[in-house]
Design an enzyme around this catalytic site. Structure first.
Site, PDB file in Angstrom:
ATOM      1  N   VAL A 100      18.977  -2.552  10.478  1.00 30.75           N
ATOM      2  CA  VAL A 100      19.182  -1.918   9.177  1.00 30.75           C
ATOM      3  C   VAL A 100      18.851  -0.424   9.260  1.00 30.75           C
ATOM      4  O   VAL A 100      17.859  -0.035   9.879  1.00 30.75           O
ATOM      5  CB  VAL A 100      18.306  -2.593   8.109  1.00 30.75           C
ATOM      6  CG1 VAL A 100      18.673  -2.066   6.721  1.00 30.75           C
ATOM      7  CG2 VAL A 100      18.449  -4.114   8.157  1.00 30.75           C
ATOM      8  N   TRP A 143       0.854  -1.181   0.000  1.00 33.86           N
ATOM      9  CA  TRP A 143       0.000   0.000   0.000  1.00 33.86           C
ATOM     10  C   TRP A 143       0.890   1.231   0.000  1.00 33.86           C
ATOM     11  O   TRP A 143       1.910   1.260   0.688  1.00 33.86           O
ATOM     12  CB  TRP A 143      -0.879   0.047   1.247  1.00 33.86           C
ATOM     13  CG  TRP A 143      -1.887  -1.045   1.373  1.00 33.86           C
ATOM     14  CD1 TRP A 143      -3.038  -1.202   0.640  1.00 33.86           C
ATOM     15  CD2 TRP A 143      -1.870  -2.131   2.298  1.00 33.86           C
ATOM     16  NE1 TRP A 143      -3.718  -2.319   1.043  1.00 33.86           N
ATOM     17  CE2 TRP A 143      -3.043  -2.912   2.067  1.00 33.86           C
ATOM     18  CE3 TRP A 143      -0.992  -2.538   3.301  1.00 33.86           C
ATOM     19  CZ2 TRP A 143      -3.329  -4.053   2.803  1.00 33.86           C
ATOM     20  CZ3 TRP A 143      -1.278  -3.669   4.035  1.00 33.86           C
ATOM     21  CH2 TRP A 143      -2.437  -4.417   3.782  1.00 33.86           C
ATOM     22  N   SER A 170      20.863   1.665  30.539  1.00 33.45           N
ATOM     23  CA  SER A 170      20.839   0.203  30.482  1.00 33.45           C
ATOM     24  C   SER A 170      19.884  -0.349  31.536  1.00 33.45           C
ATOM     25  O   SER A 170      19.788   0.183  32.647  1.00 33.45           O
ATOM     26  CB  SER A 170      22.246  -0.351  30.715  1.00 33.45           C
ATOM     27  OG  SER A 170      22.213  -1.761  30.772  1.00 33.45           O
ATOM     28  N   SER A 206      14.543 -12.297  10.816  1.00 33.72           N
ATOM     29  CA  SER A 206      14.962 -11.192  11.665  1.00 33.72           C
ATOM     30  C   SER A 206      15.900 -11.656  12.769  1.00 33.72           C
ATOM     31  O   SER A 206      15.785 -12.773  13.284  1.00 33.72           O
ATOM     32  CB  SER A 206      13.741 -10.529  12.306  1.00 33.72           C
ATOM     33  OG  SER A 206      14.112  -9.565  13.268  1.00 33.72           O
ATOM     34  N   TYR A 258       6.692 -10.184  17.379  1.00 35.33           N
ATOM     35  CA  TYR A 258       7.281 -10.071  16.040  1.00 35.33           C
ATOM     36  C   TYR A 258       8.390 -11.097  15.839  1.00 35.33           C
ATOM     37  O   TYR A 258       8.391 -11.851  14.856  1.00 35.33           O
ATOM     38  CB  TYR A 258       7.815  -8.658  15.826  1.00 35.33           C
ATOM     39  CG  TYR A 258       8.776  -8.545  14.672  1.00 35.33           C
ATOM     40  CD1 TYR A 258       8.337  -8.690  13.356  1.00 35.33           C
ATOM     41  CD2 TYR A 258      10.137  -8.305  14.889  1.00 35.33           C
ATOM     42  CE1 TYR A 258       9.230  -8.606  12.293  1.00 35.33           C
ATOM     43  CE2 TYR A 258      11.023  -8.216  13.842  1.00 35.33           C
ATOM     44  CZ  TYR A 258      10.571  -8.362  12.544  1.00 35.33           C
ATOM     45  OH  TYR A 258      11.447  -8.281  11.501  1.00 35.33           O
ATOM     46  N   PHE A 287      18.939   5.333  25.832  1.00 37.30           N
ATOM     47  CA  PHE A 287      18.342   4.669  26.988  1.00 37.30           C
ATOM     48  C   PHE A 287      19.421   4.250  27.987  1.00 37.30           C
ATOM     49  O   PHE A 287      20.471   3.732  27.602  1.00 37.30           O
ATOM     50  CB  PHE A 287      17.582   3.404  26.556  1.00 37.30           C
ATOM     51  CG  PHE A 287      16.316   3.679  25.800  1.00 37.30           C
ATOM     52  CD1 PHE A 287      15.513   4.761  26.098  1.00 37.30           C
ATOM     53  CD2 PHE A 287      15.931   2.829  24.764  1.00 37.30           C
ATOM     54  CE1 PHE A 287      14.351   5.007  25.385  1.00 37.30           C
ATOM     55  CE2 PHE A 287      14.775   3.051  24.053  1.00 37.30           C
ATOM     56  CZ  PHE A 287      13.976   4.150  24.370  1.00 37.30           C
ATOM     57  N   LYS A 318       8.266   4.827   8.778  1.00 35.75           N
ATOM     58  CA  LYS A 318       8.192   3.730   9.742  1.00 35.75           C
ATOM     59  C   LYS A 318       7.785   4.145  11.158  1.00 35.75           C
ATOM     60  O   LYS A 318       7.662   3.295  12.042  1.00 35.75           O
ATOM     61  CB  LYS A 318       9.535   2.982   9.787  1.00 35.75           C
ATOM     62  CG  LYS A 318       9.826   2.196   8.506  1.00 35.75           C
ATOM     63  CD  LYS A 318      11.182   1.529   8.539  1.00 35.75           C
ATOM     64  CE  LYS A 318      11.298   0.459   9.602  1.00 35.75           C
ATOM     65  NZ  LYS A 318      10.425  -0.705   9.342  1.00 35.75           N
ATOM     66  N   TYR A 360      14.098  -5.980  25.460  1.00 37.19           N
ATOM     67  CA  TYR A 360      15.105  -5.188  24.757  1.00 37.19           C
ATOM     68  C   TYR A 360      16.371  -6.003  24.539  1.00 37.19           C
ATOM     69  O   TYR A 360      16.946  -6.544  25.483  1.00 37.19           O
ATOM     70  CB  TYR A 360      15.414  -3.933  25.580  1.00 37.19           C
ATOM     71  CG  TYR A 360      16.253  -2.909  24.865  1.00 37.19           C
ATOM     72  CD1 TYR A 360      15.662  -2.024  23.967  1.00 37.19           C
ATOM     73  CD2 TYR A 360      17.627  -2.810  25.080  1.00 37.19           C
ATOM     74  CE1 TYR A 360      16.422  -1.060  23.312  1.00 37.19           C
ATOM     75  CE2 TYR A 360      18.389  -1.861  24.433  1.00 37.19           C
ATOM     76  CZ  TYR A 360      17.786  -0.994  23.551  1.00 37.19           C
ATOM     77  OH  TYR A 360      18.533  -0.048  22.906  1.00 37.19           O
ATOM     78  N   ILE A 411       4.414  -7.333   9.334  1.00 40.81           N
ATOM     79  CA  ILE A 411       4.237  -6.430  10.470  1.00 40.81           C
ATOM     80  C   ILE A 411       5.542  -6.489  11.243  1.00 40.81           C
ATOM     81  O   ILE A 411       5.880  -7.516  11.836  1.00 40.81           O
ATOM     82  CB  ILE A 411       3.049  -6.853  11.342  1.00 40.81           C
ATOM     83  CG1 ILE A 411       1.745  -6.674  10.563  1.00 40.81           C
ATOM     84  CG2 ILE A 411       3.005  -6.052  12.647  1.00 40.81           C
ATOM     85  CD1 ILE A 411       0.521  -7.167  11.294  1.00 40.81           C
ATOM     86  N   SER A 412       6.294  -5.413  11.223  1.00 37.94           N
ATOM     87  CA  SER A 412       7.656  -5.452  11.757  1.00 37.94           C
ATOM     88  C   SER A 412       7.813  -4.746  13.096  1.00 37.94           C
ATOM     89  O   SER A 412       8.928  -4.657  13.616  1.00 37.94           O
ATOM     90  CB  SER A 412       8.623  -4.828  10.740  1.00 37.94           C
ATOM     91  OG  SER A 412       8.254  -3.489  10.460  1.00 37.94           O
TER      92      SER A 412
END
Length: 326
Positions: free
Chosen positions: A174, A31, A207, A112, A141, A205, A182, A284, A74-75
């Site tokens: 990437v 789309w 840790s 992935s 995901y 962030f 995105k 994470y 759907i990433s």
């Protein structure tokens, strides 16, 4: 004829540009929406654009397709709709695999590095299909990508028919042009560029692990052009089939990345640490590094762009220009 699902997206549109430059006939399944995603393909339009909901009818006509590059998914690593993710990331992939098998088309798909979950040592990023049962993805995901990888290996173990060439690529982090649609899944490079360019410090962030210092979380960041080169190599070598990592083979810290962005812009290195959102804690990945030994053993000899060079290229050749699209 080559089909690229997700061909107007980030990686898909960069692949589309490379295939169009070769003069190949391409069909994009995607789309365009209303938020400027069309610009991703504005300089290298496909032969045809098909909406995802019309893909099944198109395939029913048994078109003469040579290769399907399945990049559509759907990433979002924070996705929560399990049924939608299953239909999109698992069932559609199985459908395309079966279609390619029946119609003798090649099938190259996006997996992935999220499938590796909490792996935190180089030896744990082993892409041998025989090790899939040891992986524990941290989010929906990553799990969906892992499920399809397992489906492929089960098919192979049962010696059932498969496409004449198949390859799954476990993409690491990437970055590069054409990712601007995105939203919250845009690369850290682009986010840090926007912060620094607006006069703010680059925010990282803190840790969430006591054994890792703030800013020393490390990922395998890969320039999108290198990802495309791996896919083109697979296309040019139809005898190669397997599951491969697709990263640089080097883990770099977020502090390295933030410094590279500041240097590419030409400003002072200023870093600010902020608390990690509660929604990311426990999900994470604090470390990723692709093991490229199997890709190299398969014959890939291409070199990978360093983080500093890739960030400089992205910032100076795209983000800082009037036309940031590939």
């Amino acid at each position: 004829m080559i089909v690229i699902t997700g061909g107007a997206g980030f990686i898909g549109s960069c692949l589309q540009a490379a295939l169009a430059a070769r003069g190949l006939e391409t069909i994009i399944v995607d789309w365009l929406g209303q938020e400027g995603k069309w610009r991703n393909v504005s300089q290298h339009a496909p032969t045809r654009l098909i909406a995802p909901e019309n893909l099944e009818n198109f395939l029913a006509t048994t078109p003469k397709i040579d290769t399907i590059f399945h990049m559509g998914a759907i990433s979002e690593t924070t996705a929560t709709d399990g049924d939608l993710v299953w239909r999109t990331n698992v069932e559609l992939s199985q459908t395309l695999w079966d279609w390619c098998t029946r119609n003798r088309a090649r099938f190259i798909y996006a997996s992935s590095a999220a499938t590796y979950g909490a792996a935190d040592k180089p030896e744990l990023f082993n892409d041998d299909p025989g090790h899939l049962s040891q992986l524990r993805p941290l989010n929906l995901y990553g799990w969906s990508k892992h499920v399809f990888d397992q489906h492929v290996t089960t098919t192979l173990d049962q010696h059932t028919p498969r496409p004449p060439q198949w390859a799954g690529l476990k993409f690491f982090n990437v970055y590069g042009p054409n990712e601007y649609h995105k939203g919250k899944m845009i690369s850290v490079v682009k986010v840090k560029y926007d912060e620094v360019k607006s006069g703010q410090p680059a925010r990282l962030f803190r840790s969430d692990r006591p054994d890792i210092a703030d800013g020393m979380q490390a990922r395998d960041f890969i320039w999108v052009g290198d990802v495309v080169n791996v896919m083109l190599w697979l296309y040019d070598n139809p005898e190669v089939s397997d599951l491969f990592n697709c990263g640089t083979g080097t883990a770099r810290t977020y502090l390295d990345l933030a410094h590279a962005v500041c240097d590419a812009i030409g400003c002072e290195r200023q870093i600010e640490f902020i608390d990690m959102p509660q929604s990311l804690r426990g999900q994470y990945q604090s470390y990723t590094q692709a093991d490229l030994s199997r890709l190299r053993a398969a014959g890939y000899t291409g070199q990978f762009t360093s983080l500093e060079e890739g960030v400089k290229r992205y910032v100076q050749d795209y983000l800082a220009t009037d036309n940031p699209y590939l």
